[in-house]
Scaffold this motif. Structure first.
Motif, PDB file in Angstrom:
ATOM      1  N   LYS A  38      33.181  48.673  43.296  1.00 33.72           N
ATOM      2  CA  LYS A  38      32.493  48.337  44.547  1.00 33.72           C
ATOM      3  C   LYS A  38      31.923  46.935  44.537  1.00 33.72           C
ATOM      4  CE  LYS A  38      28.485  49.963  47.229  1.00 33.72           C
ATOM      5  NZ  LYS A  38      27.390  50.970  47.264  1.00 33.72           N
ATOM      6  N   TYR A  39      31.358  46.526  43.412  1.00 34.91           N
ATOM      7  CA  TYR A  39      30.673  45.240  43.344  1.00 34.91           C
ATOM      8  C   TYR A  39      31.521  44.139  42.696  1.00 34.91           C
ATOM      9  CZ  TYR A  39      26.274  47.503  44.707  1.00 34.91           C
ATOM     10  OH  TYR A  39      25.276  48.164  45.394  1.00 34.91           O
ATOM     11  N   ASP A  40      32.825  44.331  42.656  1.00 30.27           N
ATOM     12  CA  ASP A  40      33.695  43.266  42.141  1.00 30.27           C
ATOM     13  C   ASP A  40      33.897  42.225  43.237  1.00 30.27           C
ATOM     14  OD1 ASP A  40      35.520  41.623  40.958  1.00 30.27           O
ATOM     15  OD2 ASP A  40      37.200  43.040  41.104  1.00 30.27           O
ATOM     16  N   THR A  41      33.071  41.196  43.212  1.00 29.62           N
ATOM     17  CA  THR A  41      33.117  40.166  44.258  1.00 29.62           C
ATOM     18  C   THR A  41      34.098  39.042  43.929  1.00 29.62           C
ATOM     19  OG1 THR A  41      31.151  39.183  43.230  1.00 29.62           O
ATOM     20  CG2 THR A  41      30.808  40.616  45.148  1.00 29.62           C
ATOM     21  N   SER A  42      34.982  39.290  42.966  1.00 29.38           N
ATOM     22  CA  SER A  42      36.062  38.329  42.704  1.00 29.38           C
ATOM     23  C   SER A  42      37.194  38.509  43.695  1.00 29.38           C
ATOM     24  CB  SER A  42      36.604  38.514  41.280  1.00 29.38           C
ATOM     25  OG  SER A  42      37.362  39.714  41.172  1.00 29.38           O
ATOM     26  N   ARG A  43      37.124  39.506  44.558  1.00 29.96           N
ATOM     27  CA  ARG A  43      38.210  39.792  45.503  1.00 29.96           C
ATOM     28  C   ARG A  43      38.160  38.804  46.664  1.00 29.96           C
ATOM     29  NH1 ARG A  43      37.662  45.715  46.963  1.00 29.96           N
ATOM     30  NH2 ARG A  43      39.246  45.153  48.488  1.00 29.96           N
ATOM     31  N   SER A  44      39.313  38.254  47.017  1.00 28.84           N
ATOM     32  CA  SER A  44      39.336  37.195  48.021  1.00 28.84           C
ATOM     33  C   SER A  44      39.288  37.729  49.450  1.00 28.84           C
ATOM     34  CB  SER A  44      40.590  36.340  47.850  1.00 28.84           C
ATOM     35  OG  SER A  44      41.763  37.130  47.991  1.00 28.84           O
ATOM     36  N   ASP A  45      39.628  39.007  49.662  1.00 31.47           N
ATOM     37  CA  ASP A  45      39.664  39.516  51.033  1.00 31.47           C
ATOM     38  C   ASP A  45      38.280  39.514  51.678  1.00 31.47           C
ATOM     39  OD1 ASP A  45      39.085  41.535  49.112  1.00 31.47           O
ATOM     40  OD2 ASP A  45      39.431  43.101  50.610  1.00 31.47           O
ATOM     41  N   ILE A  46      37.218  39.711  50.884  1.00 34.31           N
ATOM     42  CA  ILE A  46      35.881  39.742  51.484  1.00 34.31           C
ATOM     43  C   ILE A  46      35.448  38.364  51.964  1.00 34.31           C
ATOM     44  CG2 ILE A  46      35.194  41.744  50.118  1.00 34.31           C
ATOM     45  CD1 ILE A  46      33.542  39.876  48.343  1.00 34.31           C
ATOM     46  N   TYR A  47      36.103  37.328  51.453  1.00 36.37           N
ATOM     47  CA  TYR A  47      35.766  35.965  51.874  1.00 36.37           C
ATOM     48  C   TYR A  47      36.602  35.525  53.068  1.00 36.37           C
ATOM     49  CZ  TYR A  47      33.473  36.185  47.374  1.00 36.37           C
ATOM     50  OH  TYR A  47      32.683  36.586  46.324  1.00 36.37           O
ATOM     51  N   VAL A  48      37.891  35.811  53.034  1.00 38.12           N
ATOM     52  CA  VAL A  48      38.732  35.405  54.157  1.00 38.12           C
ATOM     53  C   VAL A  48      38.342  36.180  55.422  1.00 38.12           C
ATOM     54  CG1 VAL A  48      40.640  37.047  53.825  1.00 38.12           C
ATOM     55  CG2 VAL A  48      41.103  34.777  54.780  1.00 38.12           C
ATOM     56  N   GLU A  49      37.806  37.407  55.245  1.00 34.80           N
ATOM     57  CA  GLU A  49      37.360  38.216  56.376  1.00 34.80           C
ATOM     58  C   GLU A  49      35.862  38.048  56.656  1.00 34.80           C
ATOM     59  OE1 GLU A  49      38.559  42.136  55.244  1.00 34.80           O
ATOM     60  OE2 GLU A  49      40.687  41.594  55.127  1.00 34.80           O
ATOM     61  N   ASN A  50      35.194  37.218  55.886  1.00 35.65           N
ATOM     62  CA  ASN A  50      33.779  36.875  56.065  1.00 35.65           C
ATOM     63  C   ASN A  50      32.890  38.121  56.096  1.00 35.65           C
ATOM     64  OD1 ASN A  50      31.686  34.985  56.351  1.00 35.65           O
ATOM     65  ND2 ASN A  50      31.647  35.249  58.566  1.00 35.65           N
ATOM     66  N   ARG A  51      33.070  38.997  55.109  1.00 33.84           N
ATOM     67  CA  ARG A  51      32.239  40.199  55.004  1.00 33.84           C
ATOM     68  C   ARG A  51      31.602  40.324  53.620  1.00 33.84           C
ATOM     69  NH1 ARG A  51      35.380  44.214  52.588  1.00 33.84           N
ATOM     70  NH2 ARG A  51      37.609  43.764  52.481  1.00 33.84           N
ATOM     71  N   TRP A  52      31.357  39.191  53.002  1.00 36.68           N
ATOM     72  CA  TRP A  52      30.813  39.175  51.646  1.00 36.68           C
ATOM     73  C   TRP A  52      29.292  39.313  51.618  1.00 36.68           C
ATOM     74  CZ3 TRP A  52      27.449  35.131  50.670  1.00 36.68           C
ATOM     75  CH2 TRP A  52      27.520  34.038  51.559  1.00 36.68           C
ATOM     76  N   GLU A  53      28.607  38.867  52.665  1.00 33.38           N
ATOM     77  CA  GLU A  53      27.143  38.822  52.630  1.00 33.38           C
ATOM     78  C   GLU A  53      26.494  40.190  52.414  1.00 33.38           C
ATOM     79  OE1 GLU A  53      25.566  34.979  55.053  1.00 33.38           O
ATOM     80  OE2 GLU A  53      26.490  36.538  56.273  1.00 33.38           O
ATOM     81  N   PRO A  54      26.901  41.247  53.125  1.00 35.44           N
ATOM     82  CA  PRO A  54      26.251  42.549  52.897  1.00 35.44           C
ATOM     83  C   PRO A  54      26.444  43.087  51.477  1.00 35.44           C
ATOM     84  CG  PRO A  54      27.482  42.545  54.974  1.00 35.44           C
ATOM     85  CD  PRO A  54      27.862  41.304  54.240  1.00 35.44           C
ATOM     86  N   ILE A  55      27.578  42.758  50.862  1.00 35.88           N
ATOM     87  CA  ILE A  55      27.839  43.231  49.505  1.00 35.88           C
ATOM     88  C   ILE A  55      26.839  42.614  48.533  1.00 35.88           C
ATOM     89  CG2 ILE A  55      29.535  43.331  47.640  1.00 35.88           C
ATOM     90  CD1 ILE A  55      31.716  43.182  49.823  1.00 35.88           C
TER      91      ILE A  55
END
Length: 445
Positions: A38-55
């Protein structure tokens, strides 16, 4: 006046890095990296979709340090709090940046058991990926290019180029701000710093894109070999510049500084290439993406655009706030040099420690409950960690600040209002934060 261009070879025939990576995964969907945690923020999809902040917000609420057991880049410690990142950065001997221990990105090199059959280790030493004392000597070599005196000397030229670029923009027509403003201004600045042949300056952007995409390594050996080939061509080009400048009197450009420095004039080919990558990516991607981030954020927060338009005195502080809000480089990696404790967690020697600057710059304990919003008059905007902290703080920070301040001043002088009016495509990457496409239209205020 920029120096004459060396003879071209084959580099301009290669595709752009993100296009090659997208094509690879389109053709091989089974090869797309898996992120089960869940907390693997190395994934690029959360950045290209701009949904990284809540994580990251959820992670910070649980604590500043998290262990990610499984990721495409192997296990790592994820540091998401402002205070914790400063703590790690303040202990460079304990938390190494050296390429010999893994370097500065979440995956700067493959571990032995991750190497594909027939694949050789490929290292690119650079001074940001070195520990003291070698780091100190090489950093001191290029630091004179970014002193307050040099900034003052360059300001008029930067202002002139910025004004000419803004004056050339179409009115009443939608265009891509990235291509028409952000890339030309930063690529031109980089060409001046290197005394690079002006007619070939677009190569700097091309090389930067291929060098800055850490996820190319996940696409397998073919694309990684393409990147190495492009970086080798880059080094060949610069070696020709080096040979020419070595016969000339010392000058203020970065190549000449390296030639006449005892700390850098005997670099190996790999070290030369590594420092070129550092200076090109550091001088190109970061400022370029903040130039795009500024106009996108002002459009997203109309109350702040109104503040900017009605009170130009806010611009110096607004630059810091925009850098905080954009955070053009998401992370840096460190490696523990010995067993230690970090905010209640036991870190083992050799563990990978990833510092998420984008999360630190949203830390509510530092920037308040509105940390996810743009606030141009934020009193402590300068506490952002977008430039890093400690001995590895960005050597070109003053130049980035100068370029961004002048851009905002020249926009204001022309009463230029920029509206997002079309497609917005973000960079798909876990290292660089930015925009590939930002379609806008101009009006006046």
């Amino acid at each position: 006046m920029a120096t004459a261009a060396p003879e071209r070879t084959q580099w301009t025939r290669s595709p752009k890095a993100h296009e090659a990576l997208k094509r690879h995964f389109d053709e091989h969907p089974e090869a797309k990296p898996s992120h089960p945690e869940k907390y693997d923020t190395s994934r690029s999809d959360i950045y290209v979709e701009n949904r990284w902040e809540p994580i990251f917000k959820e992670m910070r609420a649980e604590g500043p340090v998290h262990y990610i057991k499984e990721s495409p880049f192997g296990p790592y410690w994820s540091i998401v709090g402002h205070k914790a990142i400063q703590h790690v950065e303040a202990l460079p001997e304990l938390f190494s940046s050296s390429w010999e221990h893994g370097g500065i990105t979440i995956l700067n090199r493959l571990d032995d058991d991750e190497l594909e059959e027939g694949q050789e280790r490929f290292e690119l030493p650079m001074f940001i990926a070195m520990d003291r004392p070698k780091h100190t000597g090489q950093r001191r070599t290029v630091a004179p290019a970014f002193t307050p005196k040099e900034m003052k000397r360059m300001e008029d030229e930067i202002r002139q180029r910025t004004g000419e670029t803004l004056d050339s923009l179409p009115r009443g027509k939608v265009f891509n701000w990235v291509d028409e403003v952000s890339i030309p201004l930063t690529t031109g600045m980089l060409a001046i710093l290197f005394d690079f042949p002006w007619e070939d300056r677009d190569l700097l952007t091309f090389w930067s894109d291929w060098s800055g995409d850490t996820e190319l390594i996940l696409a397998g050996q073919e694309l990684e070999e393409t990147r190495r080939s492009i970086q080798t061509e880059m080094a060949t080009y610069f070696q020709q510049l080096w040979a020419k400048k070595s016969q000339e009197e010392p000058s203020a450009d970065l190549i000449s500084m390296m030639i006449h420095s005892p700390a850098m004039n005997q670099m190996s080919p790999q070290e030369f290439m590594g420092n070129l990558v550092l200076l090109i990516v550091g001088g190109n991607d970061t400022t370029r993406n903040t130039m795009s981030g500024i106009v996108h954020a002002l459009d997203k927060f109309p109350d702040q655009r109104k503040l900017f338009e009605e009170n130009p005195d806010v611009i110096p502080n607004a630059v810091q706030e925009c850098i905080r809000y954009q955070t053009p480089l998401k992370h840096m990696r460190r490696t523990a040099s010995e067993d230690t404790e970090l905010f209640g967690h036991q870190i083992k020697k050799g563990d990978k420690v990833v510092l998420w600057y984008n999360s630190a710059n949203r830390d509510e304990e530092v920037f308040g409950d509105n940390a996810e919003k743009l606030q141009l008059d934020r009193e402590n905007a300068r506490r952002h960690l977008a430039f890093g902290y400690g001995i590895h703080r960005c050597v070109g920070a003053r130049l980035a600040e100068l370029q961004l301040r002048i851009l905002m001043e020249e926009m204001h002088a022309r009463r230029m209002r920029v509206h997002v009016a079309g497609d917005v495509e973000r960079v798909r990457a876990n290292f660089v934060e930015g925009f590939r496409v930002l379609e806008v239209e101009l009006s006046e205020f």
